[in-house]
Structure formats: structure tokens, C-alpha cells
Scaffold this motif. Structure first.
Motif, PDB file in Angstrom:
ATOM      1  N   LEU A 218      46.269  45.371  39.123  1.00 25.54           N
ATOM      2  CA  LEU A 218      45.388  44.967  40.222  1.00 25.54           C
ATOM      3  C   LEU A 218      46.126  44.969  41.554  1.00 25.54           C
ATOM      4  N   TRP A 219      47.396  44.628  41.519  1.00 33.21           N
ATOM      5  CA  TRP A 219      48.221  44.681  42.736  1.00 33.21           C
ATOM      6  C   TRP A 219      48.504  46.131  43.122  1.00 33.21           C
ATOM      7  N   CYS A 220      48.782  46.993  42.141  1.00 25.65           N
ATOM      8  CA  CYS A 220      49.100  48.400  42.415  1.00 25.65           C
ATOM      9  C   CYS A 220      47.928  49.156  43.019  1.00 25.65           C
TER      10      CYS A 220
ATOM     11  N   LYS B  39      33.312  45.784  39.550  1.00 23.00           N
ATOM     12  CA  LYS B  39      33.429  46.424  38.242  1.00 23.00           C
ATOM     13  C   LYS B  39      34.275  47.675  38.436  1.00 23.00           C
ATOM     14  N   ILE B  40      35.429  47.710  37.786  1.00 25.62           N
ATOM     15  CA  ILE B  40      36.396  48.780  37.993  1.00 25.62           C
ATOM     16  C   ILE B  40      36.712  49.439  36.654  1.00 25.62           C
ATOM     17  N   LYS B  41      36.706  50.758  36.653  1.00 27.24           N
ATOM     18  CA  LYS B  41      37.094  51.506  35.461  1.00 27.24           C
ATOM     19  C   LYS B  41      38.499  52.066  35.692  1.00 27.24           C
ATOM     20  N   VAL B  42      39.374  51.850  34.737  1.00 27.92           N
ATOM     21  CA  VAL B  42      40.760  52.311  34.831  1.00 27.92           C
ATOM     22  C   VAL B  42      40.791  53.788  34.468  1.00 27.92           C
ATOM     23  N   LEU B  43      41.180  54.627  35.421  1.00 19.34           N
ATOM     24  CA  LEU B  43      41.292  56.061  35.155  1.00 19.34           C
ATOM     25  C   LEU B  43      42.688  56.446  34.699  1.00 19.34           C
TER      26      LEU B  43
ATOM     27  N   VAL C 216      50.458  52.095  44.995  1.00 22.64           N
ATOM     28  CA  VAL C 216      50.097  53.355  45.617  1.00 22.64           C
ATOM     29  C   VAL C 216      49.494  53.122  46.992  1.00 22.64           C
ATOM     30  N   GLY C 217      49.516  54.169  47.796  1.00 23.18           N
ATOM     31  CA  GLY C 217      48.913  54.108  49.119  1.00 23.18           C
ATOM     32  C   GLY C 217      47.399  54.009  49.027  1.00 23.18           C
ATOM     33  N   ALA C 218      46.788  53.546  50.097  1.00 30.02           N
ATOM     34  CA  ALA C 218      45.345  53.323  50.107  1.00 30.02           C
ATOM     35  C   ALA C 218      44.563  54.611  49.861  1.00 30.02           C
ATOM     36  N   LYS C 219      45.082  55.729  50.310  1.00 27.24           N
ATOM     37  CA  LYS C 219      44.378  57.002  50.120  1.00 27.24           C
ATOM     38  C   LYS C 219      44.424  57.481  48.672  1.00 27.24           C
ATOM     39  N   LEU C 220      45.401  57.035  47.913  1.00 29.19           N
ATOM     40  CA  LEU C 220      45.573  57.494  46.532  1.00 29.19           C
ATOM     41  C   LEU C 220      44.970  56.557  45.492  1.00 29.19           C
ATOM     42  N   VAL C 221      44.381  55.456  45.925  1.00 28.50           N
ATOM     43  CA  VAL C 221      43.863  54.459  44.986  1.00 28.50           C
ATOM     44  C   VAL C 221      42.784  55.043  44.081  1.00 28.50           C
ATOM     45  N   ASP C 222      41.938  55.914  44.611  1.00 26.66           N
ATOM     46  CA  ASP C 222      40.829  56.447  43.826  1.00 26.66           C
ATOM     47  C   ASP C 222      41.271  57.372  42.694  1.00 26.66           C
ATOM     48  N   LEU C 223      42.527  57.755  42.667  1.00 25.77           N
ATOM     49  CA  LEU C 223      43.037  58.542  41.539  1.00 25.77           C
ATOM     50  C   LEU C 223      43.236  57.669  40.301  1.00 25.77           C
ATOM     51  N   TYR C 224      43.380  56.366  40.496  1.00 25.51           N
ATOM     52  CA  TYR C 224      43.725  55.465  39.405  1.00 25.51           C
ATOM     53  C   TYR C 224      42.594  54.527  38.992  1.00 25.51           C
TER      54      TYR C 224
END
Length: 124
Positions: free
Chosen positions: A7-9, A57-61, A68-76
Motif C-alpha cells: 500500500l505504501w509502494c 477497491k484495488i486489484k493487485v496486478l 514507484v513513481g506516481a506515473k507508474l502506479v497503474d502498472l501495479y
């Protein structure tokens, strides 16, 4: 990877200790069960996080190696939060009336006008 670290990452919490406290208080759940901060997280799990009166509601990809940087969060992660959750908070803000507890500071201009209007109506 531990849930609190994940959650921190993904930048859901500013510090890891805040993420740990959220887990301990029962704000983080998987399948309706509260999690300990040390629980291991794996891909394709759905996490429900209660933060600021919103149930995210978050799904772990994928699992990041480190923060990670804010722009890369959606990869995870994938955000599955329904829009109704955000609309509820907007309704709560509108539902709250202007209210100050007695003895907190000086009256505002609006308070003063209301007080003066009340006394003028009762004198006549």
C-alpha cells in the motif's frame, strides 16, 4: 510482499507506518476479513481499503520491487472503486450544515448578522 509495504509502494499511504496503522485498525480487507500488516500479498487479489470515508477497491496486478513513481502506479494496481463512493462524500459535504460549537472563538460576520437580526426582531 507485505500488505502495508504494498500500500505504501503504490502510494495509497504517505508513509509505511500509516499503512501499518490502517491495517491494525481494520481499514484494509481482503474478502471481508481484516488483515494484519505482515500478510503476504499476491497478484490478482482484490483489496478493500477504507480511507477518508471512501472504500477503495484495488486489484493487485503486479508486485513492485520498491516504491514507484506516481506515473507508474497503474502498472501495479487497477482501481475498481465505483463512482458512487466518491459521490457519497460530495453529498456528505453538502449535508453538513454550518455549525460551530459554543465557546469556539469570536462570532463570524454571518453569526453577528444573525444575532443582530434576532435581537431586532424580538425588540419590536
Amino acid at each position: 510482499m507485505r500488505v502495508d509495504k504494498y500500500l505504501w509502494c503504490i502510494r495509497l499511504y504517505k508513509t509505511r507506518s500509516i499503512a501499518t496503522d490502517a491495517c491494525k485498525k481494520g481499514h484494509v480487507k481482503i474478502e471481508g476479513t481484516n488483515l494484519k500488516p505482515s500478510r503476504e500479498i499476491y497478484g490478482n487479489e482484490e483489496i478493500i481499503v477504507r480511507k477518508n470515508q471512501i472504500n477503495y477497491k484495488i486489484k493487485v496486478l503486479d508486485i513492485p520491487q520498491n516504491r514507484v513513481g506516481a506515473k507508474l502506479v497503474d502498472l501495479y494496481r487497477k482501481d475498481l472503486t465505483p463512482k458512487e463512493e466518491f459521490e457519497k462524500t460530495e453529498l456528505l459535504q453538502y449535508a453538513k450544515d454550518y455549525y460551530r460549537k459554543k465557546g469556539i472563538g469570536r462570532p463570524t460576520k454571518k453569526d453577528r448578522r444573525d444575532i443582530d437580526g434576532y435581537y431586532e426582531d424580538n425588540e419590536e
